[in-house]
Write an enzyme that holds these catalytic residues in place. Structure first.
Site, PDB file in Angstrom:
ATOM      1  CG  ASP A   1      22.616  29.875 -26.236  1.00 40.55           C
ATOM      2  OD1 ASP A   1      23.084  31.025 -26.192  1.00 40.55           O
ATOM      3  OD2 ASP A   1      23.249  28.887 -26.645  1.00 40.55           O
TER       4      ASP A   1
ATOM      5  CG  ASP B   1      24.994  25.189 -26.843  1.00 37.35           C
ATOM      6  OD1 ASP B   1      25.126  25.904 -25.830  1.00 37.35           O
ATOM      7  OD2 ASP B   1      25.680  25.327 -27.858  1.00 37.35           O
TER       8      ASP B   1
ATOM      9  CB  CYS C   1      -0.980  -0.090   1.162  1.00 35.88           C
ATOM     10  SG  CYS C   1      -0.952   1.208   2.330  1.00 35.88           S
TER      11      CYS C   1
HETATM   12  P1  ADP Z   1      25.695  32.691 -27.923  1.00 34.05           P
HETATM   13  O1  ADP Z   1      24.956  33.589 -27.021  1.00 34.05           O
HETATM   14  O2  ADP Z   1      25.365  32.916 -29.338  1.00 34.05           O
HETATM   15  O3  ADP Z   1      25.583  31.251 -27.559  1.00 34.05           O
HETATM   16  P2  ADP Z   1      28.251  33.134 -26.581  1.00 34.05           P
HETATM   17  O4  ADP Z   1      27.676  33.853 -25.414  1.00 34.05           O
HETATM   18  O5  ADP Z   1      28.841  31.800 -26.336  1.00 34.05           O
HETATM   19  O6  ADP Z   1      27.251  33.066 -27.809  1.00 34.05           O
HETATM   20  O7  ADP Z   1      29.364  34.040 -27.240  1.00 34.05           O
HETATM   21  C1  ADP Z   1      29.064  35.363 -27.594  1.00 34.05           C
HETATM   22  C2  ADP Z   1      30.041  35.924 -28.553  1.00 34.05           C
HETATM   23  O8  ADP Z   1      31.349  35.917 -27.962  1.00 34.05           O
HETATM   24  C3  ADP Z   1      30.185  35.152 -29.830  1.00 34.05           C
HETATM   25  O9  ADP Z   1      29.252  35.555 -30.783  1.00 34.05           O
HETATM   26  C4  ADP Z   1      31.608  35.484 -30.229  1.00 34.05           C
HETATM   27  O10 ADP Z   1      31.654  36.728 -30.897  1.00 34.05           O
HETATM   28  C5  ADP Z   1      32.340  35.628 -28.930  1.00 34.05           C
HETATM   29  N1  ADP Z   1      32.993  34.371 -28.541  1.00 34.05           N
HETATM   30  C6  ADP Z   1      32.647  33.558 -27.541  1.00 34.05           C
HETATM   31  N2  ADP Z   1      33.479  32.503 -27.446  1.00 34.05           N
HETATM   32  C7  ADP Z   1      34.353  32.634 -28.460  1.00 34.05           C
HETATM   33  C8  ADP Z   1      35.458  31.866 -28.931  1.00 34.05           C
HETATM   34  N3  ADP Z   1      35.812  30.717 -28.379  1.00 34.05           N
HETATM   35  N4  ADP Z   1      36.130  32.328 -29.994  1.00 34.05           N
HETATM   36  C9  ADP Z   1      35.769  33.476 -30.578  1.00 34.05           C
HETATM   37  N5  ADP Z   1      34.760  34.238 -30.191  1.00 34.05           N
HETATM   38  C10 ADP Z   1      34.050  33.842 -29.145  1.00 34.05           C
HETATM   39 MG    MG Z   2      25.924  29.287 -26.568  1.00 35.08          MG
END
Ligand code: ADP
Ligand code: MG
Length: 696
Positions: free
Chosen positions: A397, A592, A12
């Site tokens: 995102d 993601d 139960c």
């Molecule tokens: P989103 O919000 O599209 O998922 P992120 O917040 O991860 O993107 O990143 C925002 C921005 O920062 C990207 O559009 C890029 O311009 C820059 N950026 C982030 N990580 C990287 C990386 N590893 N190499 C180059 N640019 C990056």
């Molecule tokens: Mg992202």
């Protein structure tokens, strides 16, 4: 110390709840009982946990002598034994029924009463013994006790056949209830039977079937057509297609060849694959999925907690009402009809068990979570089903969630004396330690275009600034790659450009050196995802991105978002979510998992995309969508609403029927048979209703 056992013969659900509360009263013990899976989890924090465990075991037996504590291996045997007992019970009840009917025609009064009494004992001796033992352990108010009182009451007021009927119906009801719960347990579990228990280990020229626990990382196994991949690994040899529907809910088949990763649980289609194992049994995808679903039913939803509180007051209330009914009305009529009201009070006792509720609510969630799993959606707790059902704002995102996250390079610009090749090479080197989708795409493009591998010796002092970019020392020079903010905050003078894609600015040795434009495509499914959410009545559907305004706007108008927030750092995304939560909205964040952990954690329900393979996402989120499809968010919300509706139907349906029957009994419109129906019949209906949650 943590322990996990199976509790067998716990019939139960109300008792499971009471037992859990009892055990939690012991010092240093935290107990959780899942009635649906029959699993008891114990956290014991005392100096001698082994001794405390013995105390716990004793407490369980004291609580109900028939409960058996078993290890997981013993379960099958015990189930067989239980089944035999149940058949014996059914036969016994059948014989008792025949005796009762025949006895009605016995003309000699004293003989008839004696046979009734003996028949009563035949029907109910088990219940009577349980009641006696439980009273000895100061446990009144349990079902056995209530049935005993009710039927003895009926006997005293000379309703002999009725007394036997009560026990008969109760017994039959219990058997049916066990059958229904057992059956649904099995059905739900079979949805998760995606594990192949053995692997074909290749040992030189021969091949042996071995248990998964005997396989080590690096072992070579063979997966034959029609078999499930037993452990995660990489294909060494062979080409085939895989049916991944058990993992993703998607029926599309995936073509795989040497070098590709394969996940356990998928079914091999055409030809033999030789696979090098990369994960042990416990870490393989299948085991994780099964654990997720089993544990999901352990974190209880609000409705479940409501039911446990409700049942605690329900039983005593009905018993008090029964006493009132027995004594008050007769006072006004000079005790002439005491027997009538005593009989009605006995009926009340029969209705006083809250079992229907206590079983059906967790079962509905369990069935719902099973159905989610079949759709490729893993929900990590019944409580999240409730939250999902209430969601009225969804924040997506961008990269990898609404867009594919597979960037293609569309333009490279080299400033000053730098060449385009140099810019690409430096960018690829700088990105080679990053897990960001941008980085992965740039690296892929570099390798494809140049056929060169990255030499890690040339990369030093690597750091990644989330939402900005990366910083490293490449070929002995300081390099920055990222958005405009990233370069200017490091004091680089640069010219911003407007492009349709994402611009990665590059600086070398403190000087602006050029940029790489990368373009991503919006997922085919994204537009449908937004449309479906709108159809569910959700009005606030937005996107948060670290990318530039123009990119965000283009996507937003293409797929029909209500809002797009651009140029955000990960902490700004959290602010957007928190402010929506503060407005009183129930916010789902869909990401993601890369850079998104804070957002996943700060929303009311964090939904991660593409749980397959990505551990970060799985850990930080509450719900995992195994396919990369954003449209599954709407599917999940819809499914959650359905599950929640079934839960509410069960709660209010069973309470409603019980109250109605109590009223009928109080005014003399019904007899004990209806009372028994209110007890076991309602449970059965509620159980069957729960199973609807399992349907897709
Ligand atoms: P989103 O919000 O599209 O998922 P992120 O917040 O991860 O993107 O990143 C925002 C921005 O920062 C990207 O559009 C890029 O311009 C820059 N950026 C982030 N990580 C990287 C990386 N590893 N190499 C180059 N640019 C990056
Ligand atoms: Mg992202």
């Amino acid at each position: 110390m943590n322990y996990k056992f199976k509790l067998l013969k716990i019939h139960c659900a109300g008792c499971a709840l009471a037992l859990e509360q009892n055990l939690n009263g012991l010092e240093g013990v935290k107990a959780e009982i899942n009635f649906v899976t029959k699993i008891i989890k114990l956290e014991i924090e005392t100096e001698k946990p082994e001794e405390t465990l013995e105390i716990v075991k004793k407490a369980i037996h004291d609580f109900d002598h028939s409960i058996e504590i078993a290890d997981f291996e013993d379960e099958e045997d015990a189930e067989k034994k239980e089944k035999k007992e149940k058949i014996a019970d059914a036969i016994r009840l059948g014989i008792a029924l025949v005796i009762m009917i025949c006895n009605i025609f016995v003309p000699i009064k004293w003989l008839q009463i004696t046979i009734f009494a003996l028949d009563y004992l035949l029907v109910s001796y088990k219940v009577l013994i349980s009641a006696a033992i439980n009273i000895a352990h100061k446990k009144i108010f349990d079902e056995n006790f209530l049935m005993t009182i009710a039927s003895i009451g009926a006997f005293i007021i000379q309703e002999y056949a009725e007394a036997i009927c009560v026990m008969l119906l109760f017994g039959i009801g219990e058997i049916l209830e066990d059958l229904a719960v057992g059956k649904s347990r099995k059905t739900i579990k079979s949805l998760l039977e995606i594990k192949q228990p053995y692997a074909n280990l290749v040992d030189g020229d021969s091949e042996v079937k071995v248990a998964l626990s005997d396989i080590k990382i690096g072992d070579i196994i063979r997966v034959k057509p029609g078999e499930r991949v037993p452990l995660d690994g990489v294909i060494e040899n062979g080409t085939s297609y895989l049916d991944m529907s058990a993992l993703t809910g998607e029926t599309k088949e995936k073509i795989v060849q040497a070098g590709d990763e394969v996940l356990s649980g998928s079914i091999n289609g055409a030809s033999v694959l030789t696979v090098k194992v990369t994960k042990l049994e416990a870490e393989s995808t299948v085991s994780k999925i099964i654990a997720l679903v089993e544990e999901a039913t352990e974190s209880k939803a609000k409705s479940e907690k409501f039911i446990s509180r409700f049942s605690k007051i329900y039983t005593p209330t009905v018993i008090v009402l029964a006493l009132i009914l027995m004594f008050i009305p007769p006072i006004f009529s000079g005790y002439a009809n005491f027997a009538t009201f005593a009989y009605r009070a006995c009926c009340f006792l029969v209705v006083s068990c809250p079992c229907a509720l206590v079983i059906s609510v967790p079962l509905s969630y369990f069935a719902g979570i099973g159905a989610f799993a079949r759709l490729g959606i893993m929900v990590k707790g019944a409580n999240y089903v409730d939250v999902l059902a209430k969601v009225d704002a969804v924040v997506f995102d961008k990269t990898g969630t609404l867009t594919e996250g597979n960037f293609e390079i569309s333009e490279i610009y080299a400033a000053g004396e730098h060449t385009k090749e140099e810019i690409l090479e430096v960018t690829a080197y700088a990105e080679s330690f990053s897990n960001h989708r941008i980085a992965k795409s740039v690296l892929k493009a570099y390798k494809e275009e140049t056929n060169k591998e990255i030499n890690n010796a040339w990369i030093n002092d690597y750091t990644e600034i989330a939402g900005m970019g990366v910083k490293a020392n490449i070929f002995m020079q300081d390099v920055l790659v990222g958005n405009a903010k990233h370069l200017s905050s490091n004091g680089i003078n640069m010219i911003e450009v407007q492009k349709s894609g994402t611009v990665l600015y590059v600086s070398i040795a403190g000087e602006y050196a050029g940029y790489v434009v990368i373009e991503d495509i919006v997922k085919k499914d994204s537009e449908k995802a937004i449309k479906d959410l709108k159809a569910l009545g959700i009005k606030d559907i937005s996107m948060c991105t670290g990318d530039e305004e123009n990119v965000a706007k283009a996507i937003s108008s293409k797929i029909g978002l209500t809002n797009a927030y651009a140029s955000l750092l990960p902490e700004d995304k959290v602010d957007v979510i928190v402010s929506k939560v503060q407005e009183g909205k129930t916010v789902a964040f869909v990401g993601d998992g890369i850079n998104d952990a804070p957002s996943l954690a700060n929303s009311n329900v964090g939904i991660a995309m593409g749980g397959l393979g990505s551990d970060v996402a799985v850990q930080a989120s509450d719900v995992v969508i195994m396919t990369d499809e954003p449209s599954k968010v709407a599917v999940a919300i819809k499914k959650a609403k359905k599950t929640k509706r079934i839960v509410l139907e069960n709660i209010f349906g069973s309470i409603g029927i019980k109250v109605a029957i109590l009223a009928l009994i109080a005014f003399g419109f019904s007899g004990m048979w209806l009372a028994v129906f209110a007890d076991v019949g309602v449970s059965l209906i509620a159980i069957l209703n729960s199973l609807r949650a399992m349907l897709k």
